[in-house]
Design a protein around this motif. Structure first.
Motif, PDB file in Angstrom:
ATOM      1  N   LYS A 399      36.890  39.008  42.184  1.00  0.00           N
ATOM      2  CA  LYS A 399      36.175  39.320  40.944  1.00  0.00           C
ATOM      3  C   LYS A 399      36.900  40.397  40.152  1.00  0.00           C
ATOM      4  CE  LYS A 399      31.656  40.564  39.061  1.00  0.00           C
ATOM      5  NZ  LYS A 399      30.261  40.953  39.333  1.00  0.00           N
ATOM      6  N   VAL A 402      40.135  38.755  38.439  1.00  0.00           N
ATOM      7  CA  VAL A 402      39.980  37.821  37.309  1.00  0.00           C
ATOM      8  C   VAL A 402      39.056  38.356  36.235  1.00  0.00           C
ATOM      9  CG1 VAL A 402      40.418  35.872  38.851  1.00  0.00           C
ATOM     10  CG2 VAL A 402      38.053  36.492  38.327  1.00  0.00           C
ATOM     11  N   GLY A 403      38.229  39.366  36.558  1.00  0.00           N
ATOM     12  CA  GLY A 403      37.292  39.913  35.586  1.00  0.00           C
ATOM     13  C   GLY A 403      35.930  39.238  35.655  1.00  0.00           C
ATOM     14  N   ASP A 404      34.925  39.927  35.148  1.00  0.00           N
ATOM     15  CA  ASP A 404      33.535  39.454  35.259  1.00  0.00           C
ATOM     16  C   ASP A 404      33.331  38.084  34.615  1.00  0.00           C
ATOM     17  OD1 ASP A 404      33.082  41.824  36.504  1.00  0.00           O
ATOM     18  OD2 ASP A 404      31.911  42.726  34.886  1.00  0.00           O
ATOM     19  N   GLU A 405      33.877  37.910  33.417  1.00  0.00           N
ATOM     20  CA  GLU A 405      33.639  36.666  32.680  1.00  0.00           C
ATOM     21  C   GLU A 405      34.266  35.473  33.389  1.00  0.00           C
ATOM     22  OE1 GLU A 405      34.612  34.780  28.268  1.00  0.00           O
ATOM     23  OE2 GLU A 405      34.461  36.961  28.492  1.00  0.00           O
ATOM     24  N   ALA A 406      35.519  35.629  33.815  1.00  0.00           N
ATOM     25  CA  ALA A 406      36.191  34.526  34.506  1.00  0.00           C
ATOM     26  C   ALA A 406      35.565  34.274  35.874  1.00  0.00           C
ATOM     27  CB  ALA A 406      37.681  34.817  34.644  1.00  0.00           C
ATOM     28  N   PHE A 407      35.072  35.337  36.516  1.00  0.00           N
ATOM     29  CA  PHE A 407      34.427  35.138  37.816  1.00  0.00           C
ATOM     30  C   PHE A 407      33.172  34.282  37.664  1.00  0.00           C
ATOM     31  CE2 PHE A 407      31.579  36.321  41.308  1.00  0.00           C
ATOM     32  CZ  PHE A 407      32.415  36.086  42.387  1.00  0.00           C
ATOM     33  N   GLY A 410      34.230  30.791  37.048  1.00  0.00           N
ATOM     34  CA  GLY A 410      34.714  30.175  38.281  1.00  0.00           C
ATOM     35  C   GLY A 410      33.580  29.773  39.201  1.00  0.00           C
ATOM     36  N   PHE A 432      38.771  29.559  40.500  1.00  0.00           N
ATOM     37  CA  PHE A 432      39.060  30.800  39.781  1.00  0.00           C
ATOM     38  C   PHE A 432      40.478  30.806  39.238  1.00  0.00           C
ATOM     39  CE2 PHE A 432      35.695  31.541  42.790  1.00  0.00           C
ATOM     40  CZ  PHE A 432      34.735  32.142  41.993  1.00  0.00           C
ATOM     41  N   VAL A 435      40.151  28.642  35.955  1.00  0.00           N
ATOM     42  CA  VAL A 435      39.488  29.213  34.779  1.00  0.00           C
ATOM     43  C   VAL A 435      40.185  30.470  34.266  1.00  0.00           C
ATOM     44  CG1 VAL A 435      37.262  28.254  35.460  1.00  0.00           C
ATOM     45  CG2 VAL A 435      37.840  30.603  36.116  1.00  0.00           C
ATOM     46  N   SER A 436      40.886  31.195  35.165  1.00  0.00           N
ATOM     47  CA  SER A 436      41.525  32.443  34.756  1.00  0.00           C
ATOM     48  C   SER A 436      42.986  32.262  34.372  1.00  0.00           C
ATOM     49  CB  SER A 436      41.442  33.474  35.886  1.00  0.00           C
ATOM     50  OG  SER A 436      42.259  33.086  36.990  1.00  0.00           O
ATOM     51  N   ARG A 438      45.342  32.438  36.505  1.00  0.00           N
ATOM     52  CA  ARG A 438      46.123  33.295  37.400  1.00  0.00           C
ATOM     53  C   ARG A 438      46.679  32.492  38.560  1.00  0.00           C
ATOM     54  NH1 ARG A 438      44.779  39.157  36.811  1.00  0.00           N
ATOM     55  NH2 ARG A 438      46.263  39.384  38.510  1.00  0.00           N
TER      56      ARG A 438
END
Length: 885
Positions: A399, A402-407, A410, A432, A435-436, A438
Motif C-alpha cells: 500500500k 503504490v499509494g492509497d488510490e492505487a491500492f 487494486g 496492483f 493498476v499502478s 509499477r
C-alpha cells in the motif's frame, strides 16, 4: 498433492485436481458416540486435468458404513476404503453421484478437528484438514462446491441447529424427540469453510442494513447465562460490517450471520461462511470479567473473521501455500479497522511489538520460513506469525509503495476478477502492478525469501556544504534452504528532525518528487545514497517512520539523537521507538556489566527522558495510551533478541529489574501523583480513551512498585480493593503476585476463589502464576496442574499455564534444564490427544540456539530425546525436526 501422512508437500508439485465436486448434500444425524454422516457428492472430471485418473478422496480416522454410485450400492471389489482414503479406481468418465455413509464418535475426538463435543454442544473445526475427519472428500481449498446440509439431533440435547448459509427449513424428525434443520449456502466454498454447531445455547440478536438496503439478521450464541457478555462483540461486528462497506465497498452476501462462542477450541476463531465459530475468549466481555486488552482483542478478532467473508471465503486460496493470501491480507484489514476505531499510532506500536515478539524470533531461528512457504510437512504448523503478521506487513508495504488510490483500485480489481475462485499470491500482487504501472517483481521476494532483512544506515553532515548524506544498505542472512538472498523492494519512510523540534524540508537531487513530498523513499537495490541539501545543522534522523518495512535497523544515531527524537519526533511511532532504543542500549550495557560482576550504570539522558514523558502524561500533553506504551521497558525477550547469541536470561532479568527499580525510585513522587490523578470516578467505558487512562495507571503503579516495594504493594492492594473493572483489578494483582510478600498467597488465592466460575479470568490467573520470576515457579506450575479448574483437554487452560511458563524467561530457561524437561513431559503426554496444541507449545524452543552454552546443551538434548520417539504425531515431529535442522 500429499501422497501419505507426514510426507513433504511442495509448491512446485501443485497440479489441479483430477475431479471437481460441484454439489455437496450432507445429512448429519448427531449422536454423542455414533453420529451418522451421509454425504452425497455430485462429481465430474476436471477438464483442466488429464483423463483416466482414479478418484482418491481424503479421510482421517473414518469408519465407512456404505458407498453408492449413482444410487446403486458399490461392489466392495470396485473401491478401496481405509480410515485415511477412499479410492474409486475406475470412476465414470462423466458427471456422477457418489454417496458415502460414515460413522463418527464426537465425544472421543480430543484433537478438536472435524466434529467434536465442546461442553454441551456439537462443534466443527475443518481448517486446514478437518473435513476429512467427517466424510471422505477432496480435502483441498481449490475444490469449490455448493452445500446443502440437513442436521438432525435430539431436541432436548440440541435445540439449536446451525449451519453455513441461510436456513431453508426446519421441523420434527421421524424419530420421536428429534428435530432437523436444513441449511443451504449458495456460494461455492472449499470444504475447510464447512461448519455446523448444535446444542443447548442462548443467544442475542440484532440486525444490520447493508448499503444497498438489505437486512441481515445477526446472532451470537453462547452458553446460557453468558449471552449478555456478547453485546460488545455484536457492536464490534456491526462496526466491522459498516467499515468494510466504506473502506472496500464489500457488502455482506447472506441473509444471516451467526457467531458461536465455544470453550474448547484449538484456534482463536474460524471464518466458516455465515457461521463463525469462536474461542469464547474473543466474544465474551463485561466490565467485571474482561480487561481492556480483551475488549480490543474481541473487536479485532470479530472484525478479522468477518473480513474473511471476502478475503478468504469469496476469494479463497488455490492451495495451502497461499495461506498468507487470506490471513496476511485479512490481518492487515483488521489492523486498519482497529486503527480507525481507536488510536492509529498506538495501534501501530502494538502491532510492531507483537511482530517483534513473535515473528522476528521465528525468522531468526530454525523455524524460519517464507511468507508464502514452498514446502511443508504439516500445514497446521504454518499458521504462524510469519504468515499472519509478516504477511500483513507485506500488504502494508504494498500500500505504501503504490499509494492509497492505487491500492484501493487494486483491491477492487482483485475482488472483481477472482470472486468465487481460488487464487494465488501472484494473481493478487498482479492486480496492483496492473493498476499502478509499477514493476513489482522484486517486491515479490518478500513472499519468497525467509528471514528479517537488516537495513544499515550511515549518516554524515557537512556543515560547510550544508548537506546531510544518507547511505542505506540492505542485507538478509541465510536461512535453512536459502543460502543466497536477493534485495527486495521496500518503502523506507523518514524525516530529518531539527534539534529544537519539527521536521526539516526534504530537498535532494537523489530522490523523486513523490518521495520528497511523501517522505517515503524506495529501496530497490542492495544500496542507495541520498544527499539532502540545505541542512545547516546536523539533524536527528527519524528513520523507518511508522515501521514502514519489517526490518531490523543498524544506525549510527547517538543517544542524544534518540533523546531528541523521543521528545520532538512528529512521527509517534518513531518517538516511541527512540525511547525504546535508548532503553535497549542502556540495558545491553547493563547485561554486560552484570555478567562481568559490575553494577549497571545509571544513564542521565534516559532518566531525564522518562521524567519528561511522565510530566507530559500528567499534563495531558500526550495520549495516555501512547504514554503507557512508552513507559513500558523492552521485555526480557526483546533484549535477548537484540543480544542474539550467548544469551544469559538471568543477567537480562537482573539488568532490567535494576533499571526499573532505579526509574521507579527516581521518579517515585511523579509516578505516585500520576497514579492518583488517573483514578477515574466516571462510569466504566471500554472506549479507547478510557482504556488508555487505565493502561497508564497500571504502568505507573508497576514502575512505582518496582522502585518503592513496600509503598507500591500498599498502593496495589488499595487498587485491587477499590477497582470497579478487571483491567485495574488484574493490574494490581499482577504487582502483588510478582513480588514476594507475606500477603501474596492469601491475596492470589482469594482472587481465584472469587472467580472460580469464570474460566477466562482463571486463564489470566494461571498465566500470572506461571510468570513469577522465582525458582519455585516450576513446582508451582506442576501443582496447579491439579487445580480443580485446570484441564489438559482444554487448549485455553494449557496455553495459559504451560504456555505462560514457557514465556517466563528465567524459569523456563533454567540453567539446570528442568524447564525444558517439563515442556518435554507435557508435549509428549499431550501429543496423542491433541497434537496441534502440543506442537504449538514446542515452538517455544524456536530460539534455543541463541542461548549460552549450558542452557543450549540442555535444550538440544531435550529436543533430541523427543525426536527419537517412535510414535510422534506428524505435527510434533515436524516441529522437532525443523528445530534441530
Amino acid at each position: 498433492m500429499r501422497t501419505s501422512v507426514g510426507q513433504p508437500v511442495r509448491l512446485v508439485d501443485y497440479r489441479v485436481p483430477d475431479f471437481l465436486i460441484d454439489e455437496v448434500d450432507l445429512d448429519v444425524s448427531l449422536d454423542r458416540t455414533a453420529t451418522r454422516v451421509v454425504s452425497t457428492l455430485i462429481i465430474r472430471p476436471n477438464p483442466a486435468a488429464s483423463d483416466g485418473a482414479a478418484l482418491t478422496l481424503d479421510g482421517d480416522e473414518l469408519t465407512l458404513v456404505s458407498a453408492h454410485l449413482d444410487g446403486a450400492p458399490l461392489d466392495p471389489e470396485a473401491f478401496q476404503a481405509t480410515p485415511a482414503q477412499f479410492v474409486l479406481p475406475n470412476p465414470p468418465r462423466g458427471r456422477f453421484t457418489l454417496t458415502i455413509e460414515t460413522r463418527l464418535d464426537p465425544a472421543s475426538n480430543t484433537k478438536l478437528m472435524g466434529l467434536y463435543r465442546s461442553g454441551s454442544a456439537y462443534c466443527t473445526q475443518c481448517e486446514a484438514e478437518g473435513f476429512r475427519r467427517i466424510t471422505y472428500f477432496l480435502d483441498r481449498p481449490d475444490v469449490l462446491s455448493t452445500y446443502r446440509v440437513r442436521i438432525e439431533a435430539d431436541r432436548e440435547e440440541a435445540p439449536v441447529l446451525l449451519g453455513n448459509g441461510n436456513l431453508e427449513g426446519k421441523g420434527e424428525a421421524e424419530t420421536a424427540g428429534r428435530h432437523w434443520a436444513l441449511w443451504t449456502d449458495p456460494h461455492k466454498k472449499p470444504c475447510y469453510l464447512f461448519a455446523l454447531v448444535a446444542g443447548d445455547l442462548a443467544h442475542i440478536s440484532d440486525a444490520f442494513v447493508t448499503a444497498s438496503g438489505r437486512k441481515v439478521d445477526l446472532a451470537i450464541f453462547t452458553e446460557h447465562g453468558r449471552e449478555e457478555r456478547a453485546r460488545y462483540a455484536m457492536e464490534a461486528l456491526k462496526r466491522a460490517m459498516a467499515w468494510d462497506e466504506k473502506a472496500y465497498g464489500r457488502e455482506y452476501d447472506l441473509d444471516v450471520f451467526n457467531i458461536v462462542a465455544v470453550s474448547d477450541f484449538n484456534m482463536g476463531a474460524m471464518e466458516n461462511k455465515g457461521l463463525n465459530v469462536f474461542n469464547d475468549k474473543y466474544v465474551l466481555a463485561s466490565q467485571e470479567t474482561a480487561t481492556d486488552d480483551d475488549y480490543a482483542n474481541i473487536e479485532g478478532v470479530i472484525a478479522h473473521e468477518y473480513f474473511h467473508n471476502w478475503t478468504g471465503n469469496r476469494i479463497t486460496c488455490r492451495d495451502w501455500f497461499q495461506l498468507c493470501l487470506k490471513e496476511g491480507l485479512t490481518v492487515f484489514r483488521d489492523q486498519e479497522f482497529s486503527a480507525d476505531m481507536r488510536s492509529r499510532p498506538v495501534k501501530r506500536i502494538s502491532e510492531v511489538r507483537g511482530l517483534r515478539a513473535a515473528q522476528f524470533p521465528e525468522d531468526a531461528g530454525p523455524l524460519a520460513h517464507n511468507v508464502r512457504p514452498e514446502v511443508y510437512s504439516e500445514i497446521s504448523n504454518f499458521y504462524t506469525a510469519t504468515v499472519y503478521q509478516k504477511g500483513a506487513e507485506v500488504v502494508r508495504m504494498l500500500k505504501r509503495l503504490v499509494g492509497d488510490e492505487a491500492f484501493r483500485a487494486g483491491m477492487d480489481a482483485y475482488f472483481h476478477r477472482y470472486d468465487g475462485q481460488a487464487a494465488t499470491v501472484e494473481q493478487f500482487v498482479g492486480c496492483f502492478a496492473e493498476v499502478s504501472g509499477r514493476d513489482l517483481d522484486r517486491f515479490m521476494r518478500w513472499y519468497r525469501q525467509a528471514g528479517t532483512p537488516k537495513v544499515t544506515v550511515r549518516t554524515a553532515h557537512d556543515p560547510a556544504a550544508r548537506t546531510y548524506r544518507l547511505e542505506i544498505a540492505q542485507s538478509l542472512a541465510p536461512t535453512p534452504g536459502q543460502p543466497t538472498k536477493l534485495p527486495a523492494t521496500m518503502p523506507l519512510a523518514l524525516g530529518l528532525v531539527d534539534p529544537e523540534g519539527g521536521d526539516l524540508p526534504l530537498v535532494s537531487a537523489d530522490a523523486s518528487e513523490a518521495e520528497l513530498a511523501s517522505g517515503v523513499f524506495v529501496l530497490d537495490d542492495a544500496e542507495r545514497v541520498i544527499v539532502f541539501r540545505d541542512v545547516a545543522r546536523r539533524p536527528a534522523l527519524s528513520f523507518l517512520r511508522g515501521f514502514s518495512a519489517p526490518v531490523t535497523v543498524d544506525d549510527d544515531l547517538t543517544e542524544q539523537d534518540l533523546a531528541v527524537l523521543s521528545r520532538h519526533d512528529p512521527d509517534h511511532f518513531n518517538r516511541w521507538q527512540a525511547l525504546q532504543s535508548l532503553v535497549t542500549r542502556v540495558l545491553l550495557r547493563g547485561v554486560k556489566a552484570i555478567r562481568a560482576g559490575r553494577a549497571p550504570e545509571r544513564n542521565a539522558a534516559l532518566v531525564a527522558a522518562f521524567g519528561a514523558l511522565i510530566d507530559d502524561a500528567r499534563a495531558g500533553r500526550i495520549d495516555p495510551a501512547f504514554a503507557a506504551l512508552s513507559l513500558a521497558l523492552p521485555t526480557e525477550a526483546d533484549i535477548a533478541r537484540e543480544i542474539g547469541e550467548n544469551v544469559d536470561p538471568d543477567a537480562i532479568y537482573a539488568a532490567r529489574k535494576s533499571l526499573r527499580g532505579a526509574l521507579g525510585r527516581k521518579h517515585g513522587d511523579a509516578l505516585a501523583d500520576l497514579h492518583d490523578w488517573l483514578a477515574d470516578a466516571r462510569p466504566f467505558s471500554p472506549d479507547a480513551e478510557s482504556a488508555g487512562r487505565r493502561a497508564l495507571r497500571n504502568i505507573a503503579l508497576a514502575l512505582y512498585a518496582d522502585g518503592n516495594i513496600i509503598d507500591g504493594l500498599a498502593r496495589a492492594h488499595r487498587q485491587l480493593r477499590d477497582a470497579d473493572n478487571m483491567t485495574e483489578r488484574f493490574g494490581a494483582l499482577t504487582q502483588i503476585v510478582l513480588k514476594p510478600s507475606s500477603a501474596r498467597e492469601h491475596t492470589s488465592d482469594a482472587f481465584s476463589r472469587r472467580y472460580a466460575m469464570e474460566p477466562l479470568i482463571l486463564d489470566k490467573w494461571f498465566a500470572l502464576q506461571a510468570h513469577i520470576p522465582e525458582r519455585e515457579t516450576l513446582d508451582r506450575v506442576r501443582g496447579l496442574m491439579s487445580h480443580r479448574a485446570f484441564s489438559m483437554s482444554n487448549p485455553n487452560r494449557v496455553r495459559a499455564l504451560i504456555g505462560g511458563f514457557t514465556g517466563n524467561h528465567t524459569q523456563f530457561n533454567r540453567p539446570d534444564g528442568e524447564g525444558y524437561a517439563f515442556l518435554e513431559e507435557i508435549v509428549v503426554g499431550l501429543d496423542p490427544t491433541n497434537p496441534q496444541v502440543a506442537a504449538r507449545l514446542l515452538t517455544a524452543m524456536r530460539s534455543w540456539r541463541s542461548l549460552e552454552e549450558i542452557r543450549r546443551g540442555h535444550a538440544e538434548a531435550m529436543l533430541r530425546r523427543i525426536a527419537v520417539l517412535p510414535s510422534l504425531s506428524p505435527d510434533v515431529r515436524d516441529i522437532v525436526t525443523r528445530s534441530l535442522g
